[in-house]
Design a protein around this motif. Structure first.
Motif, short mmCIF file in Angstrom:
data_model
loop_
_atom_site.label_atom_id
_atom_site.label_comp_id
_atom_site.label_asym_id
_atom_site.label_seq_id
_atom_site.Cartn_x
_atom_site.Cartn_y
_atom_site.Cartn_z
N THR A 114 -1.95 1.29 3.06
CA THR A 114 -2.02 -0.02 2.63
C THR A 114 -0.41 -0.26 3.99
O THR A 114 -0.04 -1.28 3.95
CB THR A 114 -1.18 -0.56 1.62
OG1 THR A 114 0.35 -0.08 1.29
CG2 THR A 114 -2.84 -0.83 1.33
N SER A 115 0.55 0.82 4.05
CA SER A 115 1.93 0.90 4.40
C SER A 115 1.98 1.51 5.75
O SER A 115 3.51 1.94 5.06
CB SER A 115 2.52 1.09 2.99
OG SER A 115 2.35 2.10 2.76
N LEU A 149 -2.10 -8.25 -2.79
CA LEU A 149 -2.76 -6.88 -1.82
C LEU A 149 -3.69 -7.46 -1.75
O LEU A 149 -4.78 -8.75 -2.60
CB LEU A 149 -3.56 -6.26 -2.70
CG LEU A 149 -3.60 -5.11 -1.50
CD1 LEU A 149 -3.21 -4.09 -0.89
CD2 LEU A 149 -4.19 -4.31 -2.68
N LEU A 195 4.18 0.81 -3.06
CA LEU A 195 2.94 -1.11 -3.09
C LEU A 195 2.46 0.35 -2.67
O LEU A 195 1.21 -0.41 -3.62
CB LEU A 195 4.00 -1.53 -2.11
CG LEU A 195 4.85 -2.50 -2.73
CD1 LEU A 195 5.21 -3.37 -1.47
CD2 LEU A 195 4.33 -3.62 -3.64
N SER A 238 2.19 -3.47 7.38
CA SER A 238 2.62 -4.17 6.57
C SER A 238 4.04 -4.15 7.28
O SER A 238 5.02 -4.56 7.01
CB SER A 238 3.33 -2.84 6.11
OG SER A 238 3.81 -1.62 6.65
N TRP A 240 -0.45 -6.35 2.15
CA TRP A 240 0.37 -6.84 0.90
C TRP A 240 0.98 -8.39 1.82
O TRP A 240 0.79 -8.08 2.57
CB TRP A 240 1.66 -6.27 0.29
CG TRP A 240 1.20 -5.21 -0.19
CD1 TRP A 240 1.41 -3.83 -0.13
CD2 TRP A 240 0.75 -5.69 -1.88
NE1 TRP A 240 0.67 -2.61 -1.01
CE2 TRP A 240 0.69 -3.93 -2.49
CE3 TRP A 240 0.74 -6.80 -2.97
CZ2 TRP A 240 0.18 -3.17 -3.62
CZ3 TRP A 240 0.62 -5.73 -3.86
CH2 TRP A 240 0.38 -5.02 -4.19
N LEU A 259 4.34 -10.47 -4.15
CA LEU A 259 3.71 -9.62 -3.19
C LEU A 259 2.21 -9.52 -3.79
O LEU A 259 1.54 -9.33 -5.22
CB LEU A 259 3.40 -8.46 -2.22
CG LEU A 259 4.77 -8.20 -2.03
CD1 LEU A 259 5.12 -7.01 -2.07
CD2 LEU A 259 5.17 -9.05 -0.70
N THR A 294 -1.26 -7.34 -7.30
CA THR A 294 -0.31 -8.66 -7.19
C THR A 294 1.35 -7.10 -7.41
O THR A 294 0.47 -6.71 -8.01
CB THR A 294 -0.10 -9.51 -7.80
OG1 THR A 294 -0.32 -9.41 -9.39
CG2 THR A 294 -1.09 -10.32 -7.79
#
Lengths: 352, 352
Positions: free
Chosen positions: B4-5, B197, B40, B11, B211, B195, B172
């Motif tokens: 995700t990041s 997802l 996260l 992100s 996010w 936040l 979340t």
């Protein structure tokens, strides 16, 4: 859309299990191969829709009961209505969002089995609206009745199945079945079991999720050391309810109360014990709808060996027909001994 | 694994928001671009693991505290440890499952910013084990401290960030930040935000989830009409606690109590009001760990404008350093007025 249940494919183990617990005389073929799989598919679809519904906003309308509608309520209602339209055996449907029984307009042709079986579905597409913005577990409730209406029927024999869809860290479902035996030479006992949705593996994300049988038999022990006090405001002026609460605390019972009917029932079933009370007084009236909430949860709890009583008269919730889609009632449910004891204290309490 | 990041990619809006609420003098670059995004990412990874963890079984071992370990606890611990190993700035880590501070062995080389910043992470990989089998919302808790240890520091200045991962119908996260200002010409006020997802769309399931900032500012009003009574067994022999509970009931407050610290805190933050009490007596001792539970939740609640007090002396939970990874404590938290009023009633209660 998630396709979990095209009957030729991945859900064959689900159908196999349904065949093993329902009458094997062909009288429930549509229920087994179409109705329950399609409703479970809609549970998977709603779960997927919720995962990306960050904006849990009121849509600015109220349903017929005057509850504020959320955009997720509307999305869930629409997904379930789509599933119903694909089930020729579901001839009538109503929901908490649209509480009027109407004939279903189908999008697929009827088959031989669907012509023999006719069901009425009553459903609550998203129970627990008050806690969904906090990302707490919420649920969908389905109640299936024999014939073209759920009203004015004996709920014990008329309501043949109930499904609770559970939207939490996982997607699970509780299924309860108690169809009357059409063939007197075989008996099919009531059953209550849990399924869980297995998502597609990350390596092949386009694969279809499938339902797994995770708890083949859910049962409630007669006594309980857990309690869930709903409509607690009633205790402010109903000494019998306040006395029940303080007695549980003094006896060091464990409090569990999500404030969502589905997660509260599921906790009880998975834990194997529990006592949920939602009594009512003149000032704090009954909170739960008989057709969309009380009847299906009563079927689930009775099929798991528990009791579901009306705190007003002390009788079974299911001994009285539903006369109107909007009827509400109080309830005490859980293990049979725990419920009997609680109801003894509540029956006749001031203001009821 | 869900990615995700990777900071160059999806992100960027998260990093942009972090830059806007953290000191802009470069002193928190690793926190912004590596530490928070990686943690996260581990929340997203744990969420995905939980979705298919139908078999919530005990692994047959206990952690150092003697709690039974579940297979999902172990899976979550491992996923978070993998994320930590990719953060050169996290030099020390300990968890509720393995409550000893140890130097982190990294799997990636350190960078310039990570050489300037050193953090200690204390985390609880899966808080709420007792409710996960019922598919109720559970959470992960992260507490980030400046320097090579979380122990014997002033928690108000030493603990710079806390993250709550929330595993429910959605995924979340709540992020709270209160780094001391290194540059006296600018001030960066404490902040608490939510936040959520966003999963990949069904049409392109291989796309990475991202996010989204869903609630830029979470605040708690001073008073509350909601209450969450934890460690309720203590009320059986602590009249002051029983009196508090019955007063809330008599005043018709709304009960909300999941029995999981993360969902209970999140409900309060999203609702904007709440009062959570977990007092302790000699018989029913404190239930919450200071390093893994109380300090991070205290940072979150204080950053949202609430109060977090110790019901024994009535002081702030964060005014006392953590001396040992295993320390436990009682707590009352929520809106400042509601907390003050509750603690006045509890301080000095029998058995404390």
């Amino acid at each position: 859309m998630v396709n979990t249940s095209d009957s030729d494919e991945a859900s064959s183990s689900l159908i196999q299990h349904l065949r093993s617990v329902l009458p094997q005389d062909g009288s429930r073929d549509a229920l087994i191969t179409s109705v329950i799989p399609k409703l479970l598919q809609s549970v998977a679809d709603v779960a997927q829709a919720l995962r990306s519904s960050h904006d849990v906003a009121a849509v600015g309308t109220a349903n017929t009961f005057g509850d504020d509608q959320l955009n997720v309520d509307v999305a869930a209602e629409n997904l379930i209505r789509e599933a119903i339209a694909q089930c020729p055996s579901i001839v009538t449907a109503s929901s908490e969002e649209e509480p009027i029984e109407r004939a279903v307009q189908h999008t697929v042709p009827s088959s031989t089995s669907s012509a023999q079986e006719q069901y009425t579905l009553a459903f609550d597409p998203l129970d627990g609206s008050s806690i969904i913005s906090a990302n707490w577990t919420v649920g969908a409730i389905f109640s299936l009745w024999d014939g073209p209406t759920a009203l004015h029927q004996d709920p014990t024999t008329g309501q043949v199945a109930a499904i609770l869809g559970v939207f939490g860290p996982r997607t699970t479902a509780i299924v309860a079945l108690r169809p009357p035996n059409t063939n007197t030479t075989t008996t099919t006992p009531p059953t209550c079991f849990e399924l869980a949705l297995s998502p597609a593996p990350p390596s092949s994300p386009s694969q279809q999720p499938t339902w797994q049988l995770t708890r083949p038999t859910l049962t409630l022990s007669p006594t309980s050391r857990y309690f869930s006090p709903a409509n607690l405001r009633a205790a402010a002026h109903a000494p019998a309810y306040m006395a029940l609460i303080t007695r549980y605390i003094a006896q060091r019972y464990t409090l569990r109360y999500a404030g969502g009917l589905v997660p509260d029932v599921v906790h009880m079933l998975v834990r194997g014990e529990g006592l949920y009370a939602s009594p009512a007084t003149a000032r704090d009236g009954p909170k739960l709808r008989r057709l969309y909430e009380l009847c299906p949860l009563a079927l689930v709890v009775e099929c798991a060996g528990g009791a579901v009583l009306d705190p007003v008269g002390g009788g079974r919730v299911l001994e009285r027909a539903v006369g109107d889609c909007g009827e509400k009632g109080g309830v005490v449910f859980g293990g049979v001994e725990a419920v009997r004891e609680a109801v003894e204290g509540l029956v006749g309490m001031g203001g009821l």
